[in-house]
Every structure is written in structure tokens, then in C-alpha cells.
Design a protein around this motif. Structure first.
Motif, PDB file in Angstrom:
ATOM      1  N   LYS A   1       5.637  13.452  -2.231  1.00  0.00           N
ATOM      2  CA  LYS A   1       6.042  12.631  -1.090  1.00  0.00           C
ATOM      3  C   LYS A   1       5.378  11.268  -1.232  1.00  0.00           C
ATOM      4  CE  LYS A   1       6.870  16.475   1.977  1.00  0.00           C
ATOM      5  NZ  LYS A   1       6.593  17.127   3.256  1.00  0.00           N
ATOM      6  N   ALA A   2       6.204  10.227  -1.172  1.00  0.00           N
ATOM      7  CA  ALA A   2       5.724   8.858  -1.293  1.00  0.00           C
ATOM      8  C   ALA A   2       6.411   8.029  -0.218  1.00  0.00           C
ATOM      9  CB  ALA A   2       6.017   8.303  -2.679  1.00  0.00           C
ATOM     10  N   GLY A   3       5.703   7.810   0.882  1.00  0.00           N
ATOM     11  CA  GLY A   3       6.326   7.098   1.994  1.00  0.00           C
ATOM     12  C   GLY A   3       7.517   7.877   2.523  1.00  0.00           C
TER      13      GLY A   3
ATOM     14  N   ASN B   1       0.850  -1.193   0.000  1.00  0.00           N
ATOM     15  CA  ASN B   1       0.000   0.000   0.000  1.00  0.00           C
ATOM     16  C   ASN B   1       0.886   1.243   0.000  1.00  0.00           C
ATOM     17  OD1 ASN B   1      -2.001  -1.908   0.305  1.00  0.00           O
ATOM     18  ND2 ASN B   1      -2.329  -1.480   2.469  1.00  0.00           N
ATOM     19  N   ASN B   2       0.660   2.150  -0.949  1.00  0.00           N
ATOM     20  CA  ASN B   2       1.445   3.378  -1.059  1.00  0.00           C
ATOM     21  C   ASN B   2       0.589   4.586  -0.711  1.00  0.00           C
ATOM     22  OD1 ASN B   2       4.005   2.370  -2.462  1.00  0.00           O
ATOM     23  ND2 ASN B   2       2.387   1.553  -3.752  1.00  0.00           N
ATOM     24  N   SER B   3       1.220   5.569  -0.088  1.00  0.00           N
ATOM     25  CA  SER B   3       0.578   6.839   0.171  1.00  0.00           C
ATOM     26  C   SER B   3       1.426   7.917  -0.508  1.00  0.00           C
ATOM     27  CB  SER B   3       0.488   7.104   1.675  1.00  0.00           C
ATOM     28  OG  SER B   3      -0.081   8.381   1.896  1.00  0.00           O
ATOM     29  N   VAL B   4       0.824   8.605  -1.491  1.00  0.00           N
ATOM     30  CA  VAL B   4       1.552   9.597  -2.273  1.00  0.00           C
ATOM     31  C   VAL B   4       0.805  10.922  -2.202  1.00  0.00           C
ATOM     32  CG1 VAL B   4       2.432  10.200  -4.564  1.00  0.00           C
ATOM     33  CG2 VAL B   4       2.342   7.796  -3.867  1.00  0.00           C
ATOM     34  N   SER B   5       1.533  12.014  -1.957  1.00  0.00           N
ATOM     35  CA  SER B   5       0.919  13.341  -2.009  1.00  0.00           C
ATOM     36  C   SER B   5       1.733  14.235  -2.939  1.00  0.00           C
ATOM     37  CB  SER B   5       0.818  13.965  -0.616  1.00  0.00           C
ATOM     38  OG  SER B   5       2.098  14.276  -0.119  1.00  0.00           O
TER      39      SER B   5
END
Length: 185
Positions: free
Chosen positions: A125-127, A114-118
Motif C-alpha cells: 500500500k502506497a498512499g 512524502n510517501n508512506s508505503v507498507s
């Protein structure tokens, strides 16, 4: 090829490529520029200057034997930078794609988890990874496998943005994307 061992301390490789079309791959313990391989160990920063030409730079992040800082200056012409992420690895990426008005692209590919990208302005920002994408016109974020969360915050500073969760149950959030630029989800 060339072998570089930084040993202890905060060590850097600075590499200047040609003014033509360069192909660069950075991966676990290797820097390959136009087919010429440099192996490295204990290097914290790699600084690449690909000067002119239409350059292709691919960074395949690794959990070990990969720099914690990657600086890329692509110079003039239309260049492509691809960053393939790996879990649990902190990397600061600084891209200076020059001042031309179109054609520089950045593709970020997530992991199998699971990735969290903003994305906010030119910062992604990705992890544990932070990318400053100065001069990049087109951004593509590919979530990869897993249940990914991708968020575009505010006005985009890119000419075109493509956000794709790919496999898994993904959430893509457009948080006040006040922009005249193309956003594809």
C-alpha cells in the motif's frame, strides 16, 4: 493506432500480447505494446495478459486519463513490472506473475512528495495505491524525493526485498520481519 473511448459507465480494455518477450507501457491515455499504440479515454480498468516470454511492463501513473484498476497476468518466464506513482491518484493493481519459482520482479517508485508505503505479505500500500503481487519473487521499493516512510510488516512473502528511501529524511521500519529471505535497506 487504435483509439478507445469508454464514454460513461465502468469500462475495460482487455489486451492479450504475444507468447514471446513483450514490452508494455501504460501511461496517461496510452497503452503501448511492442511499439503498437492504443490511446484511450474514460477507461476504468486495463487488463493485460502478456502470456509467456520474459516481459517488461511499466505503468506510469497519471492524475487523469489513467485507469483506476490495472490487472496484469505475466504468465511464464521471468518478468519485470515497474509502477511509477503519482500523487493523489487511487489505483488498484493486481499482478499474477505465474507459478515459476524465481525471477519475477516488481519495482515501485514513489513521488517527489512524502510517501508512506507498507508491505505485508504480497500486498503493498502506497498512499491511495494498493498492489497485490501474486507470484512476484523480488520486490524493490524506491521512495523517491521527499521524507518517506516505508514499513515491512511481519514475514516477507518475497524471496528478496530492497527498501530505499532515496532522497529526503526517510524512515524504514522492519516490524517483526520474521523471514529467511534477503531484506536490503
Amino acid at each position: 493506432g487504435v483509439e478507445v473511448d469508454g464514454s460513461s459507465g465502468n469500462d475495460q480494455i482487455s489486451y492479450t500480447a504475444t507468447s514471446g518477450n513483450d514490452t508494455v507501457v501504460v501511461s496517461k491515455a496510452e497503452l503501448i505494446v511492442n511499439g503498437r499504440k492504443t490511446t484511450f479515454a474514460n477507461i476504468e480498468t486495463i487488463s493485460l495478459d502478456t502470456s509467456g516470454g520474459a516481459d517488461s511492463i511499466v505503468a506510469n501513473a497519471a492524475t487523469s486519463d489513467f485507469p483506476t484498476s490495472l490487472q496484469v497476468n505475466t504468465g511464464s518466464a521471468d518478468d519485470s513490472v515497474t509502477l511509477n506513482l503519482v500523487d493523489d491518484t487511487a489505483i488498484a493493481v493486481q499482478i499474477d506473475a505465474g507459478s515459476q519459482s524465481s525471477g519475477d520482479s516488481l519495482t515501485i517508485t514513489g513521488t517527489t512528495k512524502n510517501n508512506s508505503v507498507s508491505i505485508e505479505q504480497k500486498v503493498i500500500k502506497a498512499g491511495l495505491v494498493t498492489v497485490n503481487a501474486n507470484g512476484v519473487e523480488d520486490l524493490t521499493v524506491l521512495g523517491g524525493d521527499g521524507d518517506d516512510s516505508i514499513t515491512l510488516v511481519g514475514a516477507s512473502s518475497f524471496d528478496a526485498v530492497v527498501l530505499s528511501g532515496q532522497a529526503g529524511n526517510d524512515t524504514i521500519t522492519l516490524d517483526e520481519p520474521a523471514t529467511d529471505d534477503a531484506v536490503t535497506v
